[in-house]
Motif scaffolding. Structure first.
Motif: not given
Length: 71
Positions: A1-5, A24-28, A64-67
């Motif tokens: 998991m990446s803290e900073h995608p 890319m959008p961060l949360e969508a 990226q964040q969730q892996g």
């Protein structure tokens, strides 16, 4: 998991081969993308959550964040 995608991904159009680097959008997830080269409307491939996961050089930030495979 990446803290900073990674926010930047280069999309390659499967129709004409045009490549374009996009932010890319961060949360969508982005479900549609119109190719600037040929105008084709790209949609995610079956099993992918967005066009960046299907046609980009880097998967979308939620993946990226969730892996995981999908956001």
């Amino acid at each position: 998991m990446s803290e900073h995608p990674v926010r930047s991904s280069t999309i390659t159009c499967p129709e004409c081969g045009h490549q374009e680097t996009e932010t890319m959008p961060l949360e969508a997830c982005q479900w549609f993308y119109e190719c600037p080269g040929c105008g084709a409307l790209l949609r995610p491939r079956p099993g992918d959550c967005c066009v960046f996961c299907s046609f980009g050089t880097v998967p979308c930030p939620p993946v990226q964040q969730q892996g995981g495979p999908c956001c």
